[in-house]
Write a protein that holds these residues in place. Structure first.
Motif: not given
Lengths: 551, 371
Positions: A306-309, B108-118
């Motif tokens: 997911p960090l790729e983007k 333990n979360y990062d607001e910008d990343m939490i939705r990056s799982g789609l």
């Protein structure tokens, strides 16, 4: 607003800034990374008011388990095969812990994020605690286990040992080179986020299966701190990603850190778990199966991808290659065979494999017997002194390997070995990626860019070179791996201590040919000899077999 | 509310034993089957929660239960979750099964990343319509063909491949140029994606959109991307938009209306003249549904020939400055042409919006420099 939320308490704490106002910090360990555009955040809402009570509780419970183990005489019931390998593991592991503690101050100075200093300070305290309880565990084993030799001297042992140098290289990775490369990418992003699951979750499970419930207690106490460390790494990585000029360095460092961790951790933990256990239930997960689940499916696919983007260049090729090494090229088996080849240069006893072991290996790794079975039968045959040399000096179809200059594991997958002349010295590498690490990544310029903070891989790296031209008996005496009678060796290639006649002594070693450093010999070769050497080496294996004769 | 009528939720269908799990302070809600751990269910629905071993040992997923009691755990290490912490309300999401609706505070979360799982998907979609909404903005509606649905969070965008010069469709994703456009709608099962696209003279996609693209044509898309997503809290919201910046803000507002989020919110939208305004009726309808929401359009170059105007006048940033007092603690979302975004960010910070709470999407064009 009035809810007693941990997140809000954490927010309040951020207002107590850590930035020193009263002096200018002196930077000893710099970085080539920049953090101009980064948002300053700390994803883990952890506050000291809950941290210290939690650690105190965990320490109390470790002490309680230690009492229980002594009362229950656990040390006499544990599988010796397993506990012998702990002489190696517990001599190494406190050093990475202390290195990690030392790595945190590198980040205080280089990551301009006062919020994270809270987390880095907690991690530093964690690492010291880990090191302490691990050394205390070792002390208990020494005091209570049937054969304390090797536990008693392990602080001195690991740093110049035949196997221990590999662990030293790993620990030094946390504090070697650019501060971010070492303390952030190598330590927290790769070692802790990817590989601690095999270290601290799989290892304890295996310990328990072998009758040792104290090690799991200690290591669960350690592993339950990992959340803080994973979070420190993640926050720093996101900060680094937001500055595009870092992307090139991140790509470099992720390649190096991933590959080096794979080389070292898979070698060591793979060996402990697969060759140190007596648990041969077919439904027990093999190291390869665990690796697939934790590292490939979870770390790679759900953490990295997911960090790729966001601009992170992920070393897809190296992740596939690490799996290829483990599954197709028998990496763990090659390492275990090498560790056992040099049993005499160690400070623990290595149990031969039995039919039950053979059957399990063949079931979990089809084709295992054809490759490694014969050699382990030879190991068994040569385990008691009977007029022959230790296996390393006998003809068992095994060519003693060259060391990899970078990861310090030998070049065991023979076809992958590459050679380069770096800093005026010919060096062997176990894989092209390790060559790249030494010859390209750890250099003051990288792809035309100045990288003065990177450092270089120098020093007395190879065990064999330390003892080139020595008699084996002198080598073992010099390392101090001799029992109280002044002649019986600490190391033995079997577990039978009952009969003195079955134990190897310095007298047996004195008759052996002297130790030769492959690297010293390599540098004495002519160009033609070296070319012939590489051609031959690449045709060797598997299981260290000589190259087939050319007709 | 949650306890009432629990038995009626299934409406005669087979019992599925799903419960609502709400994550705070990010305000994300998911359905979780009793058979699944909360961590697993979140991952399947694109919510990236911090985790490590997934065996209940490393404590990376340790969280705090704010509401709800009925949570059972699979086997875990009491080092990772000591009994006294469990009694205080802590849980390990990788081992937790919810047996009622619960609210979990993430630690333990990062607001910008939490939705990056789609998952990022390659998709093919068909043009449904491309109606003008102003003289130079088009409302492009696509229907996904393969796959039939792409999940995204309101405020995210897709990359659309601009077919190469020769023919269409076959350009391939690697060869042709790619342009990013934010969705104006919210994610739903019908597979529709709505975009608001400004036509610039000489703009690569604009020209293609206006002169070549027809209903029924197929386009290649990749996505979703972006973190211009709503961070739920109680904080006041300020949206500042201009031009096609309408799209992601409209998506956020539509999502708020659908979910009944009654936070104090103001949408400042800057246009040159009356004829540059769009979606006026829908925004008025949202304001009726959300009483704390206000829509404030402003014209920078009002031209009486386009009709009367008794609304705000001037550059949108000047209007924000004039109409708002302190925005201390507010969250701001800014989307529009680069000069507007660059002017808005320092202004919002002066008004008291914390710098880490200013979220923005800045778009660039390939046509003439935007006004």
């Amino acid at each position: 607003m009035s809810r007693q939320s941990v997140a809000k308490a954490h927010q309040k704490i951020q207002e107590l800034s850590w930035e020193p106002q009263y002096h200018t910090p002196v930077s000893h360990y710099g970085t080539d990374y920049t953090f101009r555009k980064a948002q300053k955040k700390d994803p883990l809402k952890q506050v000291l008011r809950s941290y210290f009570p939690m650690q105190e509780e965990k320490d109390h419970r470790v002490y309680g388990a230690q009492d229980g183990a002594i009362r229950g005489n656990m040390f006499r019931q544990v599988q010796e095969r397993w506990l012998e390998w702990q002489k190696l593991f517990l001599s190494i592991i406190p050093l990475p812990e202390i290195s990690a503690a030392r790595a945190m101050p590198l980040l205080f100075r280089t990551v301009p994020n006062p919020e994270l200093h809270n987390g880095q300070a907690i991690q530093m305290i964690d690492e010291v605690r880990h090191s302490t309880i691990q050394q205390n565990l070792k002390r208990l084993y020494m005091n209570n286990y049937i054969d304390p030799a090797g536990f008693n001297s392990s602080l001195r042992n690991f740093q110049n040992d035949y196997c221990g140098t590999i662990g030293r290289q790993f620990a030094e990775g946390f504090i070697t080179g650019d501060a971010i490369t070492a303390a952030s990418i190598y330590l927290t992003i790769v070692a802790e986020t990817a590989f601690t699951n095999t270290l601290f979750v799989a290892m304890p499970a295996e310990a328990a299966a072998n009758g040792d419930y104290l090690l799991p207690t200690v290591f669960h106490s350690v592993q339950s701190d990992e959340s803080r460390h994973i979070s420190n790494g993640y926050a720093t990585l996101l900060m680094a990603l937001s500055d595009e000029s870092n992307h090139q360095l991140l790509e470099r460092d992720l390649r190096y850190a991933w590959w080096n961790n794979h080389r070292v951790v898979d070698a060591a933990i793979g060996t402990f778990i697969e060759y140190g256990t007596k648990d041969r239930r077919k439904d027990r997960e093999s190291y390869a199966e665990m690796w697939r689940r934790w590292i490939y499916d979870d770390y790679y696919r759900s953490y990295l991808v997911p960090l790729e983007k966001y601009g992170l260049v992920i070393p897809h090729d190296l992740i596939e290659e690490a799996w290829n090494q483990i599954w197709n090229k028998g990496y763990v088996h090659e390492v275990a065979q090498f560790f056992a080849t040099g049993w005499l240069a160690n400070y623990w006893r290595i149990d031969p494999m039995t039919d039950a072991d053979f059957e399990w290996f063949e079931y979990k790794y089809p084709g295992w017997y054809e490759r490694y079975g014969k050699w382990w039968e030879n190991y068994n045959r040569l385990s008691k002194p009977n007029g022959h040399h230790p296996i390393v000096a006998e003809n068992v179809d095994y060519v003693y390997p060259h060391r990899c200059w970078t990861c310090m594991v030998p070049c065991l997958v023979r076809e992958d070995m590459v050679l380069d002349q770096v800093d005026g010295q010919w060096r062997t590498y176990c894989h092209e990626e390790c060559r790249w690490t030494d010859a390209v990544a750890f250099r003051p310029t990288y792809q035309g860019r100045e990288t003065p903070n990177m450092g270089q891989l120098i020093g007395k790296r190879e065990w064999e070179t330390l003892y080139h031209g020595w008699n084996w008996a002198d080598v073992v005496s010099d390392m101090g791996y001799v029992r109280d009678d002044g002649k019986t060796m600490v190391a033995q290639p079997h577990l039978d201590l009952d009969d003195q006649k079955k134990l190897w002594t310095l007298d047996h070693l004195r008759r052996m040919p002297e130790v030769q450093s492959p690297n010293v010999l390599l540098n004495q070769m002519t160009d033609a000899e070296r070319a012939a050497f590489v051609a031959d080496y690449n045709k060797q294996g598997p299981a260290g077999r000589p190259a087939p004769a050319t007709s | 509310m949650s306890g009432a009528g629990k038995g009626e939720l299934n409406k005669g269908q087979p019992v599925t034993n799903k419960h609502k799990v709400r994550f705070e302070p990010v305000g994300i809600e998911i359905d979780v089957d009793e058979d699944q751990t909360i961590l697993r269910a979140a991952a399947e629905q694109g919510i990236m929660l911090m985790h490590g071993c997934k065996e209940g040992q490393c404590a990376s997923c340790k969280s705090f239960v704010l509401e709800g009691e009925d949570i059972e755990h699979d086997r875990y290490s009491t080092f990772a979750l000591p009994d006294y912490e469990k009694e205080e309300g802590y849980t390990l999401l990788c081992r937790a099964h919810a047996y009622e609706d619960v609210t979990i505070e993430l630690l333990n979360y990062d607001e910008d990343m939490i939705r990056s799982g789609l998952p990022i998907q390659q998709a093919v979609a068909e043009v449904v319509s491309k109606d003008p909404v102003t003289h130079d903005m088009r409302h492009l509606v696509l229907r996904l063909i393969e796959p039939g649905e792409v999940k995204f969070f309101p405020g995210q965008y897709m990359d659309i491949s601009v077919p190469g010069g020769a023919g269409s469709g076959g350009a391939g994703s690697g060869a042709g140029a790619v342009r990013s456009f934010s969705m104006a709608n919210t994610s739903s099962r019908d597979g529709l994606l709505e975009f608001v696209i400004k036509v610039y003279a000489g703009g690569l996609f604009s020209r293609f959109l206006d002169s070549e693209l027809r209903a029924g044509d197929r386009l290649e898309l990749t996505g979703p991307f972006g973190v211009f997503t709503l961070r739920d809290s109680d904080a006041e919201l300020v949206f500042v938009g201009g031009g096609a910046g309408m799209a992601p803000i409209l998506s956020l507002l539509r999502s708020m209306a659908e979910r009944g989020i009654h936070r104090k919110a103001t949408f400042f939208y800057g246009a040159r003249t009356r004829r540059d305004l769009c979606f006026e009726q829908e925004l008025a309808a949202i304001a009726e549904k959300l009483p704390n929401f206000r829509y404030v359009p402003a014209l920078s170059h009002h031209d009486p020939s386009h009709g009367d105007w008794d609304g705000e006048a001037g550059l949108i940033t000047d209007v924000v400055k004039r109409l708002t007092g302190s925005l201390a603690g507010a969250h701001a979302y800014v989307c529009g042409p680069p000069p507007m975004v660059e002017a808005a960010i320092p202004l919002l910070e002066t008004l008291g919006v914390p710098d880490k709470r200013v979220y923005y999407d800045k778009f660039t064009t390939t046509g003439e420099p935007s006004d």
